[in-house]
Scaffold this active site. Structure first.
Site, PDB file in Angstrom:
ATOM      1  CG  ASN A   1      -1.470   0.828   1.057  1.00 28.93           C
ATOM      2  OD1 ASN A   1      -2.581   1.529   0.801  1.00 28.93           O
ATOM      3  ND2 ASN A   1      -1.115   2.020   2.240  1.00 28.93           N
TER       4      ASN A   1
ATOM      5  CB  SER B   1      -3.050   5.133  -9.139  1.00 28.70           C
ATOM      6  OG  SER B   1      -3.676   6.241  -9.102  1.00 28.70           O
TER       7      SER B   1
ATOM      8  CE1 TYR C   1       0.679   7.470  -6.218  1.00 29.91           C
ATOM      9  CE2 TYR C   1      -0.421   7.933  -7.886  1.00 29.91           C
ATOM     10  CZ  TYR C   1      -0.665   7.797  -6.402  1.00 29.91           C
ATOM     11  OH  TYR C   1      -1.040   6.415  -6.104  1.00 29.91           O
ATOM     12  CB  ALA C   2       1.207   8.790 -13.448  1.00 27.23           C
TER      13      ALA C   2
END
Length: 244
Positions: free
Chosen positions: A84, A136, A149-150
């Site tokens: 997580n 995500s 992040y992506a």
């Protein structure tokens, strides 16, 4: 029918990034369903009966591997591993430095792989287990100002499939969840920009942000015996924005 209150009774579950937001909700859910939960984070979290909190920087691979070895020594097995932990710093792509890139990839991708690897080594000797990765919506559908992040979360989605194929014969299931906009500290920027928040929620068919407990419910399902024939799947828990 499976008794949801006993879905994870007696299981050993490890959750990374566990001190708040989605991680805390996942710990509470698994704990309530009978698991012995080991919560890993760089920071201490709220005390809860049945949750063993351990402070570790998961981006430090050696420290993470040592922690997994200690958990295996303490409990004899790991049944559930939840990747997580995440890091997001919103920046324009033209402004991202090597250090910015490395920090995001180290936390969001590298730590997830080596955590899963360490857990799988324990699981294969214990007859199997379930790994749930947090991808995500941003990893499946392009968004501005979050390129590292992506990219990491897109890699998590594909990594999930790769590990599912390789570890299936070991009775280790590997799945992922791709949350949309969830009410956590990571989404605080939306509250500071009501106009942008309205735009994003306007694209979300359910018209609202999700709650950490809704992600925890999905993690619990994928980790449970009720999902025993599901592996390599990326489940969008995003209010429908991934299909809009």
């Amino acid at each position: 029918m499976q008794d949801c209150q006993k879905a994870h009774r007696g299981k050993i579950a490890v959750v990374t990034g566990a001190s708040g937001g989605i991680g805390a909700a996942v710990c509470a859910k698994l704990n309530a369903e009978g698991a012995k939960v080991i919560a890993l984070d760089r920071h201490d979290g709220p005390g809860s009966a049945g949750i063993d909190r351990r402070i570790v920087d998961i981006a430090n691979t050696a420290a993470l591997q040592n922690t997994v070895a200690q958990i295996a020594s303490d409990h004899g097995r790991i049944d559930i591993w939840v990747n997580n932990a995440g890091f997001l710093e919103r920046q324009a792509a033209l402004d991202i430095t090597v250090d910015d890139w490395s920090k995001s990839i180290d936390v969001n991708l590298t730590a997830a792989f080596f955590g899963a690897q360490a857990a799988a080594r324990v699981m294969k000797d214990g007859g199997g287990g379930s790994i749930v990765n947090l991808s995500s919506y941003a990893g499946l559908k392009a968004r501005p100002n979050c390129a590292p992040y992506a990219a990491a979360k897109a890699a998590i989605a594909h990594l999930t499939s790769c590990l599912a194929i390789e570890w299936g014969p070991l009775n280790i299931r590997v799945n992922a969840i791709a949350p949309g906009y969830i009410e956590t500290p990571m989404s605080a920027w939306m509250h500071a920009d009501p106009e942008q928040k309205a735009i994003y929620l306007g694209r979300t068919p359910l018209g609202r942000m999700g709650q950490p407990t809704e992600i925890a419910d999905s993690v619990s399902f994928l980790a449970s015996d009720a999902a025993g024939y599901i592996t390599g799947h990326v489940l969008g828990v995003d209010g429908g924005i991934g299909r809009s």
